[in-house]
Design a protein around this motif. Structure first.
Motif, PDB file in Angstrom:
ATOM      1  N   GLY A 184       0.853  -1.176   0.000  1.00 52.47           N
ATOM      2  CA  GLY A 184       0.000   0.000   0.000  1.00 52.47           C
ATOM      3  C   GLY A 184       0.888   1.225   0.000  1.00 52.47           C
ATOM      4  O   GLY A 184       2.095   1.138  -0.286  1.00 52.47           O
ATOM      5  N   ILE A 185       0.297   2.352   0.326  1.00 47.18           N
ATOM      6  CA  ILE A 185       1.036   3.591   0.273  1.00 47.18           C
ATOM      7  C   ILE A 185       0.867   4.311   1.620  1.00 47.18           C
ATOM      8  O   ILE A 185      -0.223   4.303   2.171  1.00 47.18           O
ATOM      9  CB  ILE A 185       0.531   4.407  -0.956  1.00 47.18           C
ATOM     10  CG1 ILE A 185       1.603   5.295  -1.502  1.00 47.18           C
ATOM     11  CG2 ILE A 185      -0.741   5.135  -0.697  1.00 47.18           C
ATOM     12  CD1 ILE A 185       2.384   4.632  -2.584  1.00 47.18           C
ATOM     13  N   THR A 186       1.940   4.857   2.135  1.00 50.96           N
ATOM     14  CA  THR A 186       1.816   5.545   3.426  1.00 50.96           C
ATOM     15  C   THR A 186       1.274   6.955   3.196  1.00 50.96           C
ATOM     16  O   THR A 186       1.218   7.424   2.059  1.00 50.96           O
ATOM     17  CB  THR A 186       3.176   5.660   4.141  1.00 50.96           C
ATOM     18  OG1 THR A 186       3.998   6.555   3.366  1.00 50.96           O
ATOM     19  CG2 THR A 186       3.861   4.325   4.286  1.00 50.96           C
ATOM     20  N   LYS A 187       0.929   7.618   4.300  1.00 48.46           N
ATOM     21  CA  LYS A 187       0.392   8.978   4.164  1.00 48.46           C
ATOM     22  C   LYS A 187       1.416   9.914   3.542  1.00 48.46           C
ATOM     23  O   LYS A 187       1.070  10.916   2.941  1.00 48.46           O
ATOM     24  CB  LYS A 187      -0.032   9.499   5.528  1.00 48.46           C
ATOM     25  CG  LYS A 187      -1.358   8.921   5.942  1.00 48.46           C
ATOM     26  CD  LYS A 187      -1.830   9.562   7.220  1.00 48.46           C
ATOM     27  CE  LYS A 187      -3.140   8.917   7.639  1.00 48.46           C
ATOM     28  NZ  LYS A 187      -3.402   9.066   9.056  1.00 48.46           N
ATOM     29  N   THR A 188       2.708   9.562   3.716  1.00 53.09           N
ATOM     30  CA  THR A 188       3.723  10.432   3.130  1.00 53.09           C
ATOM     31  C   THR A 188       4.120   9.970   1.719  1.00 53.09           C
ATOM     32  O   THR A 188       5.114  10.424   1.154  1.00 53.09           O
ATOM     33  CB  THR A 188       4.985  10.468   4.021  1.00 53.09           C
ATOM     34  OG1 THR A 188       5.379   9.108   4.259  1.00 53.09           O
ATOM     35  CG2 THR A 188       4.723  11.144   5.347  1.00 53.09           C
ATOM     36  N   GLY A 189       3.329   9.024   1.186  1.00 50.87           N
ATOM     37  CA  GLY A 189       3.540   8.626  -0.205  1.00 50.87           C
ATOM     38  C   GLY A 189       4.593   7.552  -0.430  1.00 50.87           C
ATOM     39  O   GLY A 189       5.031   7.335  -1.555  1.00 50.87           O
ATOM     40  N   GLU A 190       4.986   6.854   0.643  1.00 47.69           N
ATOM     41  CA  GLU A 190       5.994   5.797   0.472  1.00 47.69           C
ATOM     42  C   GLU A 190       5.314   4.463   0.167  1.00 47.69           C
ATOM     43  O   GLU A 190       4.255   4.149   0.734  1.00 47.69           O
ATOM     44  CB  GLU A 190       6.805   5.619   1.765  1.00 47.69           C
ATOM     45  CG  GLU A 190       7.602   6.819   2.179  1.00 47.69           C
ATOM     46  CD  GLU A 190       8.878   7.002   1.365  1.00 47.69           C
ATOM     47  OE1 GLU A 190       9.203   6.134   0.535  1.00 47.69           O
ATOM     48  OE2 GLU A 190       9.541   8.031   1.574  1.00 47.69           O
ATOM     49  N   VAL A 191       5.973   3.679  -0.693  1.00 40.30           N
ATOM     50  CA  VAL A 191       5.502   2.317  -0.943  1.00 40.30           C
ATOM     51  C   VAL A 191       5.881   1.466   0.267  1.00 40.30           C
ATOM     52  O   VAL A 191       7.037   1.457   0.679  1.00 40.30           O
ATOM     53  CB  VAL A 191       6.181   1.765  -2.215  1.00 40.30           C
ATOM     54  CG1 VAL A 191       6.054   0.256  -2.299  1.00 40.30           C
ATOM     55  CG2 VAL A 191       5.593   2.416  -3.452  1.00 40.30           C
TER      56      VAL A 191
END
Ligand code: ASP
Length: 449
Positions: A184-191
């Motif tokens: 998924g993707i974190t809130k800061t946009g990391e995979v």
């Protein structure tokens, strides 16, 4: 509406992908397709995810990675060229792999996740292209676009609650959506990836998010067997299993699923069916919240080895307030996790995974129990296996324990322990590990033959 997840073996080669195409074409309810990375084509083959781990290590250690990059790329190319997918897709995949290596930033805690996730990500792009090449309106959609927001825990992401409404917005998508599993993707946009095998989790999350009627999990077996086929010749398939039963079986070494993988669909009351890509007409095993009938009291038999049991007996134990608490406090101090704790009026057995112990620790533990508890009898037994008979229907049927113990006794199998959880979903027998196979076979023929 159905969410269909295809595991690595279902997508390992062009021939396997053809079966997947047929399955998707066969049922217009299959609107969401979740894919793993290509798996093994044969026994000695290497899964793309494992190749990516080697690729990651080579990049980080600044070693030669070109050959690995080519090997990984070829796995996609083999499939893509068979279906004559749009050439741009393959070019993009190659470019992605190259960018991972060339713009590597191994200092971020997410670099490993990014490399591994590319296995599913590139495969979802490819499979969307394959479906299009076969005239099916399908498209790739990324976890970022879906809003599949996860926690910031590299290699072990947890889905965040806000992901579900985000996913629900895709409920009426016109095309079949092809979604990469495993991350998924974190809130800061990391995979950020789930734990290994995590595409099953993605499937369950998508099914819960879009409120599917069914989550189909396609793999390379006809479903879940009643007992380990390594122990019983040709065991029958489980037709229907509840989530609680599955958890009991999974706990005891039934390696079908990641125990927690199906949690999202369980919570959303969405049934899951395990099906075989190589034999899609077989009905598979359905996992649901409730059984549709109470016909079958026992659904499965599982076992696991590597347990030790500490037996403590003390006359009038039942009158001593706080006795169990004092015993458990000792286990807590030694940082020992216990698995089961059957008790009688004057005795209690604590069963733990043996891997937590070593000879010194064991000696210290026993000395401490002897000192604090002053038992009449104290002993430890090693090399135990736990055999578990599982079925929610046992509640409604008298005699399952009696049938089990009688059958085990006929085979001279000595029971070190019997434990029936108060939920009556399972009965557990502690036996010596040499008798594990025999016990499984005996119980199988008692309930299923
Ligand atoms: N490809 C990932 C793995 O091998 C995830 C998955 O297949 O479910 O762990």
């Amino acid at each position: 509406m159905k969410v269909a997840k295809f595991g690595g073996s279902s997508l390992a080669s062009a021939q396997q992908v053809q079966k997947v195409v047929n399955i998707i074409q066969d049922d217009s309810d299959r609107r969401f397709v979740v894919v793993s990375a290509p798996g093994k084509r044969s026994k000695d083959d290497i899964k793309v995810t494992d190749l990516l781990i080697a690729f990651h290590d080579a990049i980080v250690q600044k070693k030669e990675y070109e050959e690995l990059l080519q090997t990984i790329f070829q796995r996609y190319e083999e499939i893509g060229s068979f279906f004559q997918v749009d050439a741009n897709i393959l070019a993009q995949i190659r470019q992605h792999l190259r960018a991972l290596a060339e713009n590597a930033d191994p200092s971020t805690p997410y670099f490993y996740d990014r490399v591994l996730a590319s296995g599913e990500d590139n495969n979802a792009r490819l499979i969307a292209g394959v479906l299009k090449s076969q005239g099916i309106s399908a498209r790739y959609v990324s976890p970022a676009d879906l809003g599949m927001i996860v926690s910031e825990e590299p290699k072990n992401a947890q889905i965040l609650p806000e992901a579900y409404p985000n996913l629900h917005r895709w409920h009426d998508a016109e095309d079949i959506l092809v979604i990469p599993g495993f991350f998924g993707i974190t809130k800061t946009g990391e995979v950020c990836t789930f734990s290994r095998g995590g595409s099953d989790i993605t499937g369950a999350i998508v099914a819960a998010g879009v409120k599917a009627d069914l989550y189909e999990n396609f793999t390379d077996v006809d479903g879940i067997f009643v007992a380990n086929p390594g122990y019983v010749h040709n065991p029958v398939l489980i037709k229907e299993l509840t989530y609680r039963e599955m958890r009991e079986l999974a706990y005891s070494g039934f390696g079908v699923f990641h125990e927690e993988a199906l949690m999202p669909s369980f919570k959303a009351h969405i049934p899951v069916v395990i099906k075989n890509t190589n034999n899609p007409s077989s009905p598979g095993t359905i996992i649901t919240n409730e059984h549709s009938t109470n016909e079958q009291p026992v659904v499965g038999i599982a076992s696991d080895e590597g347990f030790s049991m500490i037996y403590i007996s003390k006359y009038l134990m039942n009158r001593e307030v706080g006795f169990t608490l004092r015993v458990l406090k000792i286990f807590q101090e030694f940082n020992l996790n216990y698995e089961h704790m059957p008790s009688g009026i004057d005795d209690i057995s604590i069963i733990i995974r043996a891997r937590q112990l070593n000879p010194e620790l064991e000696e210290e533990l026993l000395r401490r129990i002897a000192y604090e508890i002053d038992p009449d009898e104290l002993r430890i037994t090693h090399d135990l296996s736990m055999v578990v008979v599982v079925g929610e229907g046992m509640k409604h049927r008298v005699g399952i324990t009696a049938d089990s113990t009688a059958a085990l006794a006929r085979k001279q199998i000595n029971l070190e322990m019997i434990n029936q959880g108060s939920s009556e979903v399972s009965i557990m027998f502690g036996i010596h590990k040499e008798q594990e196979k025999l016990a499984i076979r005996t119980l199988y023929y008692t309930f299923f033959d």
